[in-house]
Design an enzyme around this catalytic site. Sequence first.
Site, mmCIF file in Angstrom:
data_model
loop_
_atom_site.group_PDB
_atom_site.id
_atom_site.type_symbol
_atom_site.label_atom_id
_atom_site.label_comp_id
_atom_site.label_asym_id
_atom_site.label_seq_id
_atom_site.Cartn_x
_atom_site.Cartn_y
_atom_site.Cartn_z
ATOM 1 N N SER A 20 -52.484 -13.595 20.705
ATOM 2 C CA SER A 20 -52.482 -12.023 20.264
ATOM 3 C C SER A 20 -53.731 -11.975 19.525
ATOM 4 C CB SER A 20 -51.264 -11.700 19.537
ATOM 5 O OG SER A 20 -51.286 -10.346 19.341
ATOM 6 N N ASP A 44 -51.260 -5.906 24.079
ATOM 7 C CA ASP A 44 -49.926 -5.407 23.825
ATOM 8 C C ASP A 44 -49.874 -4.293 22.452
ATOM 9 O OD1 ASP A 44 -50.395 -7.555 21.744
ATOM 10 O OD2 ASP A 44 -48.569 -8.244 22.337
#
Length: 578
Positions: free
Chosen positions: A147, A310
């Site tokens: 991430s 995301d």
Amino acid sequence: MKSWQQVFQKWSTFQNLDVSLKAKLDEIETNNQALEDAFYKELTFGTGGMRGILGPGVNRMNIYTVRKAVNGLANYLLANRVNVKDRGVVIAYDSRYMSKEFAVEVAKVLGYYGIRTHVFESLRPTPILSFAVRYLGSVAGVMITASHNPPEYNGFKVYNETGGQIVPEEAEKIIASIKETDDELSVPYLELEQLTAKRLITWVGKEVDNAYLERLAQISRLDSVALNQEKELKIVYTPLHGTGLELVTRGLAQLHFPNVHVVEDQAIPDPAFSTVESPNPEEHQAFSRAIALGKQVNADILLGTDPDADRLGVAVKTKGGEYQVLTGNQLGSLLLDYILKRNDPVVYQNARMIKTVVTTELGRAIANSYKVETIDTLTGFKYIGEKINQFTSTGETFVFGYEESYGYLISSFVREKDAIQAAVMAAEMASYWQKQGKTLFDALDELYGKHGYYLEGLSSLTLKGKEGGQQITNIMQAIREQPFKEIAGLKVEKVENYLSGERIVMKEDRKEKINLPRENMMKFMLEQNAWVCLRPSGTEPKIKCYFGVCGNSSEASKQKLVALQEKMDGIIAGIINQ
């Protein structure tokens, strides 16, 4: 249990150790502190997967720790799912160091068990992996990403057959299966050439992207005339050296946004993330180059996605001509209001908005105004995805889901937070308000004026080592054993203990069951729509304290928030110093 010295010895004498890992091991051979950190424990596989620093050792991300995790996953799938070998597993990866190499290692171990894999031929965002699992009818998905962690990290996330992150019950079984593998250095696998010869690997190209974009075009709330008109909104977009560039720009083009300016030196996938301190759109420094370009082209809105696309951050030009980054709570609330404002009221009867328990209560107020029910989940988007899956049998309709940490989902063809959907919808929303002669800040002020001035804050405390972990435990135990009756002059109306699964209604001295998974969290619902929630980390000596308030003015809310934060910081410091 083996000592770290024994585990290190096993690695250092292993004849076939990967050459690059062997070289790095040699570099730290005389550094006992570095060696101990690399070998004193195994890298934690949590509720969604594992994440760690790259390098040699069982407490590091490398081909051997990845192989061990995949070995456990393979055995779990074969024991708990049907038609596993033919349905296969989808594998995607982002722009980080070793991401593609780890993706191939996943395929190599699964291939040993005869499980087919669909591996993307180049980097992709996490939401595309989520979409691909259901689109290809696969039994599971694996995403190689850390991430927005620093460059020295990488990670391994597992998705179930619904396209959502694995939930705790699944994670526990996978962890148990991983633990059955004694030796990470001897996990069986096939070579890539063998996978190809046996037709156990398929390289995925643009087919999935194109199918995703077809669904993305359908999330628009514009009528056909407005949809096909060129929009005046000027947009600056940065993918922060990650995976979002192609799909975000193609998504905006589908909605006829011609004035899109990309931050070119951040458009290049770069595992070092060399132009930012942190590739995290939650942090305002990540927007510095986007702000500079925004001023140059007089942009109305700035969009930034994190490396695996995301999470979305948005900055808006103020009346003073400066750019201000919206909080995750603010952007989510704006998106929710726009979607409900532009939705068909027929869906409202069974419509559900989903948010986490630490996300702003403004969302609930907005949903209530449209007669839409709000569902709360624990923190983590996996719980939102799980709830959406349940709607297929309950007849409820998902309209929006979000969390305060910049994660949003507009349409459930993806079962994970999706910055591509959010970027396209944020642009559409900003264009809508622009036609009304308003900015997103004007729209936000209208929401505050209608529902109250909701404001949120966060305090985070990180301690050190084993002693720090015990102190965090002591904090939660003290607060759980003697829950507050008031905080900063605000009476406690409800106490929610997520570990026991009970809610206490203070005024009535009544207990209720909380229908959520058990987790080490405490939330205090206060009068005047205020709340405090404490949540310790499960993997490090760290505790977060979330705050929410609502006042009749911006200044009143700020004062309440400061008072709550100061009071809780003082209480936590007092427990530590006892």
